[in-house]
Design a protein around this motif. Structure first.
Motif, PDB file in Angstrom:
ATOM      1  N   THR A 115      -0.293  -9.191   0.446  1.00 44.84           N
ATOM      2  CA  THR A 115      -0.002  -8.727  -0.913  1.00 44.84           C
ATOM      3  C   THR A 115      -1.148  -9.024  -1.863  1.00 44.84           C
ATOM      4  OG1 THR A 115       1.001 -10.817  -1.619  1.00 44.84           O
ATOM      5  CG2 THR A 115       2.449  -9.192  -0.568  1.00 44.84           C
ATOM      6  N   GLY A 116      -2.067  -9.884  -1.442  1.00 42.47           N
ATOM      7  CA  GLY A 116      -3.165 -10.260  -2.310  1.00 42.47           C
ATOM      8  C   GLY A 116      -2.828 -11.403  -3.243  1.00 42.47           C
ATOM      9  N   LEU A 152       3.653  -3.616  -6.670  1.00 44.51           N
ATOM     10  CA  LEU A 152       2.302  -3.855  -6.182  1.00 44.51           C
ATOM     11  C   LEU A 152       1.660  -2.531  -5.783  1.00 44.51           C
ATOM     12  CD1 LEU A 152       0.106  -5.949  -5.227  1.00 44.51           C
ATOM     13  CD2 LEU A 152       1.129  -5.703  -2.950  1.00 44.51           C
ATOM     14  N   LYS A 153       0.569  -2.185  -6.450  1.00 38.33           N
ATOM     15  CA  LYS A 153      -0.177  -0.984  -6.082  1.00 38.33           C
ATOM     16  C   LYS A 153      -1.366  -1.410  -5.233  1.00 38.33           C
ATOM     17  CE  LYS A 153      -1.925   3.345  -7.957  1.00 38.33           C
ATOM     18  NZ  LYS A 153      -2.017   4.199  -9.156  1.00 38.33           N
ATOM     19  N   HIS A 179      -4.494  -8.826 -10.799  1.00 46.15           N
ATOM     20  CA  HIS A 179      -5.129  -8.010  -9.766  1.00 46.15           C
ATOM     21  C   HIS A 179      -5.973  -8.889  -8.856  1.00 46.15           C
ATOM     22  CE1 HIS A 179      -8.661  -8.281 -12.460  1.00 46.15           C
ATOM     23  NE2 HIS A 179      -9.371  -8.083 -11.347  1.00 46.15           N
ATOM     24  N   ALA A 180      -6.274  -8.360  -7.678  1.00 45.19           N
ATOM     25  CA  ALA A 180      -7.145  -9.045  -6.728  1.00 45.19           C
ATOM     26  C   ALA A 180      -7.966  -7.988  -5.996  1.00 45.19           C
ATOM     27  CB  ALA A 180      -6.323  -9.860  -5.721  1.00 45.19           C
ATOM     28  N   VAL A 181      -9.246  -8.277  -5.796  1.00 48.71           N
ATOM     29  CA  VAL A 181     -10.137  -7.372  -5.074  1.00 48.71           C
ATOM     30  C   VAL A 181     -10.663  -8.115  -3.851  1.00 48.71           C
ATOM     31  CG1 VAL A 181     -12.215  -5.956  -5.180  1.00 48.71           C
ATOM     32  CG2 VAL A 181     -10.795  -6.242  -7.230  1.00 48.71           C
ATOM     33  N   VAL A 182     -10.361  -7.590  -2.661  1.00 50.97           N
ATOM     34  CA  VAL A 182     -10.720  -8.271  -1.412  1.00 50.97           C
ATOM     35  C   VAL A 182     -11.657  -7.392  -0.594  1.00 50.97           C
ATOM     36  CG1 VAL A 182      -9.838  -9.307   0.701  1.00 50.97           C
ATOM     37  CG2 VAL A 182      -8.488  -9.453  -1.413  1.00 50.97           C
ATOM     38  N   THR A 224     -10.183  -3.719  -0.597  1.00 51.47           N
ATOM     39  CA  THR A 224      -8.767  -3.458  -0.865  1.00 51.47           C
ATOM     40  C   THR A 224      -8.466  -4.023  -2.241  1.00 51.47           C
ATOM     41  OG1 THR A 224      -8.198  -3.622   1.480  1.00 51.47           O
ATOM     42  CG2 THR A 224      -6.393  -3.781  -0.102  1.00 51.47           C
ATOM     43  N   ILE A 225      -7.873  -3.191  -3.085  1.00 50.84           N
ATOM     44  CA  ILE A 225      -7.564  -3.598  -4.457  1.00 50.84           C
ATOM     45  C   ILE A 225      -6.056  -3.719  -4.599  1.00 50.84           C
ATOM     46  CG2 ILE A 225      -7.771  -2.991  -6.893  1.00 50.84           C
ATOM     47  CD1 ILE A 225     -10.215  -1.298  -6.098  1.00 50.84           C
ATOM     48  N   TYR A 226      -5.609  -4.883  -5.064  1.00 51.58           N
ATOM     49  CA  TYR A 226      -4.186  -5.142  -5.284  1.00 51.58           C
ATOM     50  C   TYR A 226      -3.936  -5.250  -6.791  1.00 51.58           C
ATOM     51  CZ  TYR A 226      -4.497  -6.653  -0.381  1.00 51.58           C
ATOM     52  OH  TYR A 226      -4.733  -6.729   0.980  1.00 51.58           O
ATOM     53  N   ILE A 227      -2.964  -4.471  -7.289  1.00 48.93           N
ATOM     54  CA  ILE A 227      -2.624  -4.516  -8.710  1.00 48.93           C
ATOM     55  C   ILE A 227      -1.133  -4.843  -8.837  1.00 48.93           C
ATOM     56  CG2 ILE A 227      -2.733  -3.304 -10.914  1.00 48.93           C
ATOM     57  CD1 ILE A 227      -4.566  -1.247  -9.525  1.00 48.93           C
TER      58      ILE A 227
END
Length: 230
Positions: A3-4, A38-39, A96-99, A108-111
């Motif tokens: 899920t980030g 979660l996008k 948000h998280a950017v992995v 992969t971007i988690y919003i």
């Protein structure tokens, strides 16, 4: 699937678009359950897109920089979303998280956002009255007013980007293609525009801006008429 965000778990997929999927996620803490949306956006979207870019004759580093520039543009939108969060008629951005992917050729971007009901789904389960449609118009005009204050043009007002809260508040979401107007355009001296009696400056600066505002209101009006007839 990740899920980030620590302690958040995916419960189900609730939506899918051209650029990613949306999931309902939950977190449990001291006997309480918290919910959010979660996008997840993949850059590149798939191996086909990656191959297409690689086939342009780019080196591995150039491919990486190309996709990195896309990610950087998306990250700029997070600053925008953070500024307008907390307004009751705009979908609230939470985190948000950017992995970076293991191969270094993508991210992969988690919003994480507040969990709401899409307008179409809401309209299927609730008979919308004329009063409801009018309230939707009022709520979304408030959202557009906030956008105007932050020099934002949403550009994509449609049913898929309208959501409803548990208490019946209508909210505008998906600012992914929204853009901030340049400050030097909006800092024009309006007294000069008046004095020039709608001269070249007015035609080239003011009218294009208000045409966008006009378009937003027209789309919203059309949607309201359509819903009121159902």
């Amino acid at each position: 699937m990740e899920t980030g965000f620590k302690d958040w778990n995916i419960e189900q997929c609730i939506g899918e678009g051209a650029f990613g999927k949306v999931y309902k996620i939950v977190r449990k803490d001291f006997g309480h359950t918290y919910e959010a949306a979660l996008k997840v956006i993949e850059i590149p979207r798939n191996q086909t897109e990656l191959r297409s870019v690689c086939n342009q004759g780019m080196s591995k580093e150039e491919v990486k920089e190309y996709f990195k520039s896309i990610v950087e543009n998306i990250v700029k939108e997070f600053a925008l979303m953070s500024k307008i969060k907390g307004n009751s008629n705009i979908v609230s951005y939470e985190d948000h998280a950017v992995v970076e992917k293991p191969d270094g050729l993508g991210w992969t971007i988690y919003i994480r956002m507040e969990l709401l009901t899409p307008l179409y789904e809401y309209a299927k389960n609730v008979k919308m009255t004329v009063r409801d449609v009018v309230q939707m118009g009022i709520d979304l005009c408030k959202a557009l007013e906030i956008c105007q204050k932050y020099h934002i043009i949403h550009r994509d007002i449609k049913p898929e980007n309208i959501f409803v809260s548990d208490v019946g508040t209508y909210k505008l979401g998906d600012f992914g293609i929204a853009r901030i107007l340049e400050r030097d355009i909006l800092s024009v001296d309006f007294e000069q525009l008046i004095d020039s009696r709608l001269g070249e400056t007015a035609k080239n600066v003011v009218k294009p801006i208000w045409n966008y505002v006009d378009a937003s209101v027209k789309v919203l009006s059309t949607l309201m008429i359509h819903l009121s007839r159902e």
